[in-house]
Design a protein around this motif. Structure first.
Motif, PDB file in Angstrom:
ATOM      1  N   UNK A 394       0.807  -1.236   0.000  1.00 26.57           N
ATOM      2  CA  UNK A 394       0.000   0.000   0.000  1.00 26.57           C
ATOM      3  C   UNK A 394       0.830   1.271   0.000  1.00 26.57           C
ATOM      4  N   UNK A 395       1.971   1.233  -0.663  1.00 30.31           N
ATOM      5  CA  UNK A 395       2.787   2.443  -0.761  1.00 30.31           C
ATOM      6  C   UNK A 395       3.629   2.390  -2.025  1.00 30.31           C
ATOM      7  N   UNK A 396       4.269   3.513  -2.353  1.00 32.19           N
ATOM      8  CA  UNK A 396       4.884   3.699  -3.663  1.00 32.19           C
ATOM      9  C   UNK A 396       6.293   4.271  -3.495  1.00 32.19           C
ATOM     10  N   UNK A 397       7.229   3.498  -2.922  1.00 29.81           N
ATOM     11  CA  UNK A 397       8.541   4.053  -2.559  1.00 29.81           C
ATOM     12  C   UNK A 397       9.388   4.496  -3.741  1.00 29.81           C
ATOM     13  N   UNK A 398       9.126   3.992  -4.938  1.00 32.95           N
ATOM     14  CA  UNK A 398       9.891   4.441  -6.106  1.00 32.95           C
ATOM     15  C   UNK A 398       9.621   5.917  -6.375  1.00 32.95           C
ATOM     16  N   UNK A 399       8.513   6.432  -5.867  1.00 27.09           N
ATOM     17  CA  UNK A 399       8.186   7.856  -5.984  1.00 27.09           C
ATOM     18  C   UNK A 399       8.520   8.606  -4.705  1.00 27.09           C
ATOM     19  N   UNK A 400       8.236   8.018  -3.549  1.00 23.15           N
ATOM     20  CA  UNK A 400       8.228   8.778  -2.297  1.00 23.15           C
ATOM     21  C   UNK A 400       9.524   8.736  -1.505  1.00 23.15           C
ATOM     22  N   UNK A 401      10.423   7.807  -1.794  1.00 24.86           N
ATOM     23  CA  UNK A 401      11.683   7.746  -1.057  1.00 24.86           C
ATOM     24  C   UNK A 401      12.678   8.778  -1.580  1.00 24.86           C
ATOM     25  N   UNK A 402      13.565   9.297  -0.716  1.00 25.29           N
ATOM     26  CA  UNK A 402      14.637  10.148  -1.235  1.00 25.29           C
ATOM     27  C   UNK A 402      15.576   9.330  -2.116  1.00 25.29           C
ATOM     28  N   UNK A 403      16.304  10.039  -2.987  1.00 19.43           N
ATOM     29  CA  UNK A 403      17.186   9.352  -3.938  1.00 19.43           C
ATOM     30  C   UNK A 403      16.407   8.235  -4.632  1.00 19.43           C
ATOM     31  N   UNK A 664       3.792   7.870 -13.864  1.00 16.46           N
ATOM     32  CA  UNK A 664       2.489   7.568 -14.460  1.00 16.46           C
ATOM     33  C   UNK A 664       1.767   8.850 -14.873  1.00 16.46           C
ATOM     34  N   UNK A 665       2.214   9.985 -14.350  1.00 16.69           N
ATOM     35  CA  UNK A 665       1.537  11.255 -14.610  1.00 16.69           C
ATOM     36  C   UNK A 665       2.436  12.311 -15.247  1.00 16.69           C
ATOM     37  N   UNK A 666       3.716  12.066 -15.354  1.00 16.66           N
ATOM     38  CA  UNK A 666       4.582  13.040 -15.998  1.00 16.66           C
ATOM     39  C   UNK A 666       5.869  12.372 -16.450  1.00 16.66           C
ATOM     40  N   UNK A 667       6.497  12.970 -17.451  1.00 16.74           N
ATOM     41  CA  UNK A 667       7.682  12.349 -18.046  1.00 16.74           C
ATOM     42  C   UNK A 667       8.891  12.384 -17.128  1.00 16.74           C
ATOM     43  N   UNK A 668       9.016  13.422 -16.296  1.00 14.85           N
ATOM     44  CA  UNK A 668      10.216  13.551 -15.453  1.00 14.85           C
ATOM     45  C   UNK A 668       9.924  14.522 -14.317  1.00 14.85           C
ATOM     46  N   UNK A 669       9.133  14.082 -13.335  1.00 11.31           N
ATOM     47  CA  UNK A 669       8.736  15.000 -12.261  1.00 11.31           C
ATOM     48  C   UNK A 669       8.705  14.330 -10.893  1.00 11.31           C
ATOM     49  N   UNK A 670       9.398  13.203 -10.743  1.00 11.80           N
ATOM     50  CA  UNK A 670       9.475  12.569  -9.414  1.00 11.80           C
ATOM     51  C   UNK A 670      10.450  13.387  -8.573  1.00 11.80           C
ATOM     52  N   UNK A 671       9.922  14.299  -7.785  1.00 13.10           N
ATOM     53  CA  UNK A 671      10.777  15.246  -7.073  1.00 13.10           C
ATOM     54  C   UNK A 671      11.704  14.547  -6.097  1.00 13.10           C
ATOM     55  N   UNK A 672      11.275  13.420  -5.523  1.00 15.56           N
ATOM     56  CA  UNK A 672      12.125  12.768  -4.535  1.00 15.56           C
ATOM     57  C   UNK A 672      13.328  12.077  -5.163  1.00 15.56           C
ATOM     58  N   UNK A 673      13.368  11.998  -6.484  1.00  9.44           N
ATOM     59  CA  UNK A 673      14.597  11.560  -7.143  1.00  9.44           C
ATOM     60  C   UNK A 673      15.704  12.586  -6.971  1.00  9.44           C
ATOM     61  N   UNK A 674      15.341  13.828  -6.667  1.00 12.23           N
ATOM     62  CA  UNK A 674      16.321  14.889  -6.441  1.00 12.23           C
ATOM     63  C   UNK A 674      16.789  14.960  -4.997  1.00 12.23           C
ATOM     64  N   UNK A 675      15.976  14.433  -4.067  1.00  9.08           N
ATOM     65  CA  UNK A 675      16.197  14.675  -2.637  1.00  9.08           C
ATOM     66  C   UNK A 675      17.357  13.828  -2.125  1.00  9.08           C
ATOM     67  N   UNK A 676      18.239  14.464  -1.382  1.00 11.25           N
ATOM     68  CA  UNK A 676      19.393  13.777  -0.799  1.00 11.25           C
ATOM     69  C   UNK A 676      18.940  12.772   0.258  1.00 11.25           C
ATOM     70  N   UNK A 677      19.574  11.601   0.318  1.00  8.43           N
ATOM     71  CA  UNK A 677      19.184  10.590   1.317  1.00  8.43           C
ATOM     72  C   UNK A 677      19.819  10.853   2.680  1.00  8.43           C
ATOM     73  N   UNK A 678      19.713  12.085   3.144  1.00  5.07           N
ATOM     74  CA  UNK A 678      20.244  12.481   4.452  1.00  5.07           C
ATOM     75  C   UNK A 678      19.136  12.319   5.484  1.00  5.07           C
TER      76      UNK A 678
END
Length: 877
Positions: A394-403, A664-678
């Protein structure tokens, strides 16, 4: 007479609003529920639009092939058993969610910690609430929110810090607004680097430097002590560690001027805030993600709690620190041990007496003996191959996790990935070896606990679709197949709840406030009709209890609360020379998490339809970009391509981006791909609010639109999908490379009976219409170097109308011939009232938000749009 409405609970934020729902009617607020008294935000009001089987996962799949439940469950049980036997229990993991019901959470935690024997079960609550949990445990000895929502209405001063309450928790915000209207002398202070919609209610806005909150509250502690505003009797009777905490605060913030400088605030504003806090006995400090999502989030939480302990304002009517939960059942998950560093019933893994208590209660063959891996550590272990099997629920870590790109790659390489979800296609389900269909809101039955410790029922009012099953049933079936049949022989959610309630009674023997043992004997009928109740619910408080710790009696060994020495520091991942902007991420008003539910409702795209980066206008000018253009935002970890917006509400050097958009909703907008895993060293919570980024213009040659009644895969660099109706989706497009009609046609994988084209290739203008054999539109597309006109609402409605030759030409134009003036953006999502309509009401004499509401209904439902309405009034004043 209308259909019978079932009382249930909203599945979105941590407010936990009561909802009345049925299969065929629009949802309504439950006027008897103590969280919302009938009020709903626009997301809650739109819940009925998210129902249905479209895009649902309705049967099990193993390696892409449909399988029976028996086959799929056998595969999961065997693979987990084999890996545990060969590599040990720590080679497997569960990653669960605040979207699960308490009963689901309980069974998953029991299987992992008591039967597999590892603590490698963590939850996406790690991403939003774990710093508050750690702060509560350090100060109070237990993860307890002492107050209740009523305190926000009783307080004479409400401090909102790290929370855009108006958008993230709209119903709570409206309760505060209503209280202030009843008592104009009530004061509200908003502490936030941005001037958000929440500031509409503020008497004082403190736009402090990003991440500087702990300096402000440490400075406040020092000032309270120097000005003799501390409650010395309370400190002596109920606390430990005051002098050490004060000494640490003095070393960082010796005086008001230093505090103001460290926070980037005018000293007079800091003085006003300090005096308000000191001279007001009824103070509630509500804090949320802006505090928690930091590399020092736990210390920030304790800095807030310290000033409440110093003044004796804990658990009293109108006086308490208040951690506002992000998800509908983040607290319920914590109650049953959903985090990797806790056992069920608020007991501790490191404590052998607690471990023995839980193992004896479960009669389990083993029990975890050390803390498991927290979320970031867990996915690092997946990437390193240490975790060889993971079950995501019930979660989507490929979108919501940092890095997030690293998380995606880790799952793609993992030996065995199981995903339980109600949605067929998410960024995470695409990484799964096994997909297990779970029931969704409206189909599931169980309990959730909201931010004020109120346990409410979620009730089913729809049948289970296809082969979807409750999560507690799915986990129980795997547990049985792993050899633990007796321990996982549950036949109902009520049976699971009774066991959970009984276990809290065992926890209470160790001095825990969490105790719902009086519910352990509920009959199935009593469980079905259970009314919202705040814990504890025990022999002393059979009907629950609003507040805790009002007379001291904390959950520590000596019953005294702990002041925590806090040494504030600047965020680790702030801007640097090469990446000069500080990225802050968060929610917007009308979307939720990764849009798997809200993305189904057309209404919820009307306010903000595309992913964006918001900057101060001066910063945009400095990088050579204009509002409405596309920009590329890049960090050391990833990049995004989004629309630029500008606002004076942003600080110079800061960028805000929403968390919701995904592949699923945009070509390149997963913001958490930018977020540092600190992460915070105490809680393991990631620092989502401060990542160093660059922002640069992305010049496109053309832009346009596609509308279609079936999914399309578009060969372009930028696209963003939005739901326009139950039948039609729209894609906003842009590209640097040219797009030809042939390329677009080749990307369509559904049958087309007839194509109609109106293009001028030399001029770079293209328009295309595809129809089925009944001449109903299947696809409409237009793109050009100057941009393409598209009245998307009108076009979406045309997909239900057969098209003749003349109509095809009109349809290709993208708007009706008799089209009226552009009404502007939707301001009120609840009633779809646009900016021009509100401006017209103002021009005709409506000079307050209330009068505008009477004229056009805008702002009269959830109230989330009221700050924007008042902004329009101010512009025309």
């Amino acid at each position: 007479m209308g259909e019978l409405m079932i009382k249930t609970t909203c599945p979105y934020c941590g407010v936990g609003c009561g909802v009345k729902a049925s299969p065929t009617e629009a949802v309504k607020g439950d006027q008897q529920h103590p969280a919302n008294f009938g009020r709903l935000c626009v997301k809650g009001s739109s819940l009925h639009e998210t129902l249905g089987e479209k895009a649902r996962l309705l049967q099990p799949f193993v390696h892409g092939e449909a399988q029976s439940w028996s086959q799929a469950l056998d595969v999961v049980a065997k693979r987990f058993s084999d890996i545990v036997r060969e590599h040990g229990p720590d080679a497997v993991a569960f990653y669960v969610s605040g979207q699960l019901l308490t009963e689901d959470y309980y069974v998953a935690n029991k299987l992992m910690k008591g039967y597999i024997g590892s603590a490698n079960i963590d939850t996406n609550s790690r991403l939003c609430m774990s710093s508050a949990v750690a702060a509560h445990k350090r100060a109070f000895g237990e993860d307890v929110v002492p107050g209740c929502y009523e305190d926000l209405e009783l307080a004479d001063l409400v401090i909102l810090t790290g929370s855009n309450t108006a958008w993230a928790h709209p119903v709570i915000y409206q309760r505060i607004v209503a209280a202030k209207q009843r008592r104009p002398d009530m004061r509200v202070v908003v502490i936030d680097p941005r001037r958000t919609a929440t500031c509409d209610v503020a008497d004082l806005h403190l736009p402090l430097a990003p991440g500087a909150d702990a300096y402000l509250f440490a400075g406040l502690l020092v000032w309270l002590a120097e000005q003799s505003y501390v409650d010395e009797d309370y400190i002596r009777a109920h606390t430990n560690g005051f002098n050490e905490a004060l000494l640490n605060a003095r070393q960082s913030c010796p005086d008001m001027a230093t505090t103001a400088t460290l926070c980037g605030l005018p000293v007079n504003d800091v003085k006003t805030f300090f005096r308000l806090f000191a001279r007001t006995s009824k103070v509630v400090t509500l804090f949320s993600q802006g505090i928690n999502q930091s590399d020092t989030g736990t210390d920030k939480g304790n800095a807030i709690i310290n000033v409440h302990l110093a003044t004796g304002r804990i658990g009293l009517p109108g006086a308490s620190p208040f951690s506002m939960t992000g998800q509908p059942n983040a607290m319920g998950g914590r109650e049953v041990g959903g985090l990797a560093n806790q056992l069920a019933a608020h007991l501790d893994i490191e404590n052998p007496l607690h471990r023995g208590q839980v193992q004896d209660f479960w009669h389990s063959p083993t029990i975890c003996r050390e803390n498991g891996l927290k979320a970031v550590e867990m996915f690092d272990a997946v990437a390193d191959g240490k975790i060889k099997a993971i079950w995501i629920m019930a979660t989507n870590p490929v979108v919501s996790m940092p890095n997030a790109d690293k998380v995606k790659k880790a799952l793609e390489q993992c030996e065995f990935v199981v995903v339980s979800d109600c949605v067929a296609s998410t960024d995470t389900t695409l990484c799964a070896d096994v997909l297990l269909p779970a029931v969704a809101w409206g189909e599931k039955s169980g309990t959730v606990t909201n931010s004020e410790r109120c346990i409410s029922r979620q009730r089913a009012f729809l049948p289970e679709p296809g082969e979807a099953k409750p999560d507690w049933w799915i986990v129980s079936q795997v547990g049985q197949r792993m050899g633990f049949a007796e321990a996982f022989s549950y036949e109902s959610a009520a049976e699971v709840f009774r066991e959970h309630a009984a276990l809290t009674g065992a926890g209470a023997q160790h001095g825990k406030a969490l105790d719902i043992s009086a519910m352990a004997t509920l009959s199935d009928h009593d469980y079905d009709v259970l009314e919202p109740t705040q814990w504890p619910v025990n022999s002393k408080n059979p009907k629950g209890k609003k507040r805790i710790f009002e007379n001291g009696g904390f959950s520590t060994a000596d019953g005294r609360a702990n002041f925590i020495p806090v040494r504030p520091s600047a965020p680790i991942a702030l801007k640097d020379i090469t990446r000069p902007f500080c990225l802050n991420t968060g929610r917007i008003r009308d979307q939720w998490h990764t849009m798997t539910r809200t993305g189904r409702a057309a209404k919820l795209f009307r306010h903000i339809a595309e992913p964006f980066a918001e900057m101060h206008p001066d910063d945009a000018q400095e990088i050579g970009a204009r509002a409405g253009e596309l920009v590329e935002v890049e960090s050391d970890f990833g990049k995004a391509l989004v629309r630029l917006t500008t606002s004076q509400a942003q600080q110079h050097g800061s960028v805000f981006m929403p968390i919701h958009w995904n592949d699923q909703f945009s070509s390149c907008a997963r913001v958490d791909a930018l977020v540092a895993p600190i992460t915070d060293p105490h809680s393991g919570q990631p620092a989502f609010k401060q990542t160093a980024v660059t922002v640069r213009p992305w010049a496109h040659r053309w832009d346009g639109w596609v509308l279609a009644s079936a999914p399309v895969t578009l060969p372009v660099e930028y696209w963003s999908r939005m739901t326009l109706s139950h039948q039609v989706d729209g894609w906003r497009l842009a590209g640097q490379r040219s797009l030809t009609v042939e390329q677009l046609r080749e990307s369509i994988d559904f049958p087309v009976y007839e194509w109609v084209e109106m293009s001028d290739e030399d001029a770079g203008h293209f328009r295309l219409l595809a129809m089925d054999k009944n001449r109903l539109p299947l696809l409409w597309a237009a793109w050009s170097e100057e941009g393409a006109r598209a009245d998307t609402d009108w076009l979406a409605n045309q997909f239900n109308i057969a098209v003749n030759g003349l109509q095809a030409a009109a349809l290709l134009a993208g708007a009706p011939a008799e089209a009226g003036p552009d009404l502007g953006a939707v301001i009120c999502s609840c009633f779809q009232v646009r900016e021009a309509t509100i401006n017209e009401a103002i021009a005709k004499g409506a000079d307050t938000a209330e009068e505008i509401g009477r004229v056009c209904r805008a702002g009269t439902n959830c109230g989330s749009c009221l700050p924007e309405i008042r902004g329009l009034l101010a512009v025309q004043a």
